[in-house]
Design a protein around this motif. Structure first.
Motif, PDB file in Angstrom:
ATOM      1  N   VAL A   5       1.258  -1.212   0.410  1.00 24.74           N
ATOM      2  CA  VAL A   5      -0.293   0.170  -0.336  1.00 24.74           C
ATOM      3  C   VAL A   5       1.349   1.255  -0.071  1.00 24.74           C
ATOM      4  N   THR A   6       0.399   2.282  -0.852  1.00 20.29           N
ATOM      5  CA  THR A   6       1.413   3.699  -0.864  1.00 20.29           C
ATOM      6  C   THR A   6       0.715   4.921  -0.903  1.00 20.29           C
ATOM      7  N   ALA A   7       1.621   5.600  -1.092  1.00 17.85           N
ATOM      8  CA  ALA A   7       0.701   7.548  -0.621  1.00 17.85           C
ATOM      9  C   ALA A   7      -0.102   6.986   0.353  1.00 17.85           C
ATOM     10  N   THR A   8      -0.272   6.678   1.842  1.00 23.31           N
ATOM     11  CA  THR A   8      -1.178   7.129   2.472  1.00 23.31           C
ATOM     12  C   THR A   8      -1.218   8.555   3.061  1.00 23.31           C
ATOM     13  N   PHE A   9      -0.044   8.912   2.821  1.00 18.42           N
ATOM     14  CA  PHE A   9      -0.071  10.457   2.896  1.00 18.42           C
ATOM     15  C   PHE A   9       0.496  11.003   2.512  1.00 18.42           C
ATOM     16  N   LYS A  10      -0.167  12.437   1.263  1.00 20.68           N
ATOM     17  CA  LYS A  10       0.525  13.067   0.377  1.00 20.68           C
ATOM     18  C   LYS A  10       2.119  13.313   0.352  1.00 20.68           C
ATOM     19  N   GLY A  11       2.249  14.079   1.914  1.00 18.53           N
ATOM     20  CA  GLY A  11       3.784  13.385   2.102  1.00 18.53           C
ATOM     21  C   GLY A  11       4.320  13.432   3.061  1.00 18.53           C
ATOM     22  N   THR A  12       5.684  14.142   3.744  1.00 27.48           N
ATOM     23  CA  THR A  12       6.285  13.556   4.338  1.00 27.48           C
ATOM     24  C   THR A  12       6.160  13.888   5.732  1.00 27.48           C
ATOM     25  N   ARG A  13       5.579  14.939   5.758  1.00 24.45           N
ATOM     26  CA  ARG A  13       4.649  15.349   6.918  1.00 24.45           C
ATOM     27  C   ARG A  13       2.961  15.301   7.124  1.00 24.45           C
ATOM     28  N   ILE A  14       2.907  14.980   8.350  1.00 23.53           N
ATOM     29  CA  ILE A  14       1.210  15.606   8.165  1.00 23.53           C
ATOM     30  C   ILE A  14       0.177  16.960   8.224  1.00 23.53           C
ATOM     31  N   LEU A  15       1.245  17.469   9.075  1.00 28.90           N
ATOM     32  CA  LEU A  15       1.059  18.838   9.035  1.00 28.90           C
ATOM     33  C   LEU A  15       2.421  18.916  10.204  1.00 28.90           C
ATOM     34  N   ASN A  16       2.600  19.448  11.390  1.00 31.88           N
ATOM     35  CA  ASN A  16       3.783  19.813  12.262  1.00 31.88           C
ATOM     36  C   ASN A  16       4.213  18.603  12.076  1.00 31.88           C
ATOM     37  N   GLY A  17       3.973  17.377  12.650  1.00 29.42           N
ATOM     38  CA  GLY A  17       5.292  16.025  12.463  1.00 29.42           C
ATOM     39  C   GLY A  17       4.733  15.624  11.051  1.00 29.42           C
ATOM     40  N   HIS A  18       5.389  13.895  11.388  1.00 31.70           N
ATOM     41  CA  HIS A  18       6.274  13.675  10.445  1.00 31.70           C
ATOM     42  C   HIS A  18       5.083  12.519  10.156  1.00 31.70           C
ATOM     43  N   SER A  19       5.040  11.857   9.005  1.00 32.34           N
ATOM     44  CA  SER A  19       3.794  10.957   8.314  1.00 32.34           C
ATOM     45  C   SER A  19       4.875  10.085   7.674  1.00 32.34           C
ATOM     46  N   ILE A  20       4.009   8.708   8.065  1.00 31.48           N
ATOM     47  CA  ILE A  20       4.562   7.381   7.326  1.00 31.48           C
ATOM     48  C   ILE A  20       5.506   7.869   5.938  1.00 31.48           C
ATOM     49  N   GLU A  21       5.704   8.385   5.709  1.00 32.83           N
ATOM     50  CA  GLU A  21       5.906   8.114   4.174  1.00 32.83           C
ATOM     51  C   GLU A  21       7.494   8.724   4.049  1.00 32.83           C
TER      52      GLU A  21
END
Length: 289
Positions: free
Chosen positions: A40-56
């Motif tokens: 599964v890819t592209a769980t979030f658009k970028g490396t940040r959700i907003l302030n914090g990091h996403s898993i990307e």
């Protein structure tokens, strides 16, 4: 003669059939089974959700330049142009060492802080015949505060200016439209303002993404800190925003009660009351090379 020819014909058919079967067996053995992991890819658009990091993560050899900006609180009123006269900015570079490992470096105007991090994709969410329900990434960062806000007679050492953050990023893409992440967090500060302030802070973050179209999504994020500093009236970090993807850019518009953009600050040292009007408008702009 006819009997001999018939016998030869029947033997040829059998040999051909056996040869076909053998060839198919060889191909089956040499070709990967149809059990390819459906990552599964592209769980979030970028490396940040907003302030914090996403898993990307960044892809192998990709370089991303990020500009993050937060203005002052909107409740400062018209004299401060609702916070636009004040600002905090962070520049950062993030590089994909491999598809699963990203390294980053940034500099914030708030407290003149330099930070660096590593983020590693440990487990990926999978569909198909061997499914796995969520993805897991590991994040670790170190930051040094260089602002000279101390008494010259009591100068901080380099070690005293350091802080550390470790996170486990656990996310699931429930559908093409909705993703959710839980982020257990540990923060250590070598130096605190007063003795009663904790050096170690544990927090739990929550972040979600609701996709509105191919290029636009709504995001939200909240961090609950289990340990609070006595020297400040700390508040949990809350943010809402919009992701807009335009080719190689991801543009995020953000409303948050935190003016800072590194984990140590917006999770452990945030004082803004979102529902009291301490809302900071800001944005993240990223460009991938």
């Amino acid at each position: 003669m006819k009997k001999i020819l018939l016998a030869i014909f029947l033997v040829s058919i059998n040999i051909s059939t056996f040869s076909q079967d053998d060839l198919l067996d060889i191909l089956d053995n040499e070709t990967p089974e149809n059990k390819t992991k459906d990552i599964v890819t592209a769980t979030f658009k970028g490396t940040r959700i907003l302030n914090g990091h996403s898993i990307e993560n960044r892809k192998d050899s990709e370089l991303e330049f990020i500009i993050s900006h937060r203005f002052g609180a909107i409740n400062l009123g018209f004299d401060e142009l609702f916070g636009l006269d004040q600002s905090n900015i962070r520049f950062a570079l993030e590089y994909g060492v491999t598809d699963n490992l990203t390294a980053g470096f940034g500099r914030s105007s708030f407290e003149k802080t330099y930070d660096s991090f590593l983020k590693y994709s440990l487990i990926k969410q999978q569909n198909g015949e061997t499914p796995f329900p969520f993805a897991v990434s590991l994040f670790s960062s170190i930051a040094v505060k260089t602002i000279k806000d101390y008494d010259p007679a009591d100068k901080r050492t380099f070690a005293e200016s350091l802080s550390y953050v470790s996170q486990v990023l656990i996310a699931r893409k429930f559908s093409e439209s909705f993703s959710f992440q839980v982020t257990p967090t540990y923060i250590h500060r070598n130096t605190v303002k007063i003795e009663a302030d904790p050096h170690d802070i544990f927090a739990l973050g929550f972040g979600g993404r609701l996709k509105l179209s191919k290029r636009v999504s709504l995001n939200s994020e909240y961090y609950y800190a289990f340990d609070e500093s006595e020297s400040i009236n700390a508040r949990n970090s809350l943010a809402f925003g919009v992701d807009i993807e335009t080719g190689g850019h991801v543009f995020q518009l953000i409303l948050s009660n935190a003016i800072t953009m590194i984990e140590k600050s917006f999770i452990a040292e945030n004082t803004g009351n979102f529902f009291g009007g301490d809302i900071h408008f800001g944005f993240n702009i990223s460009r991938t090379f």
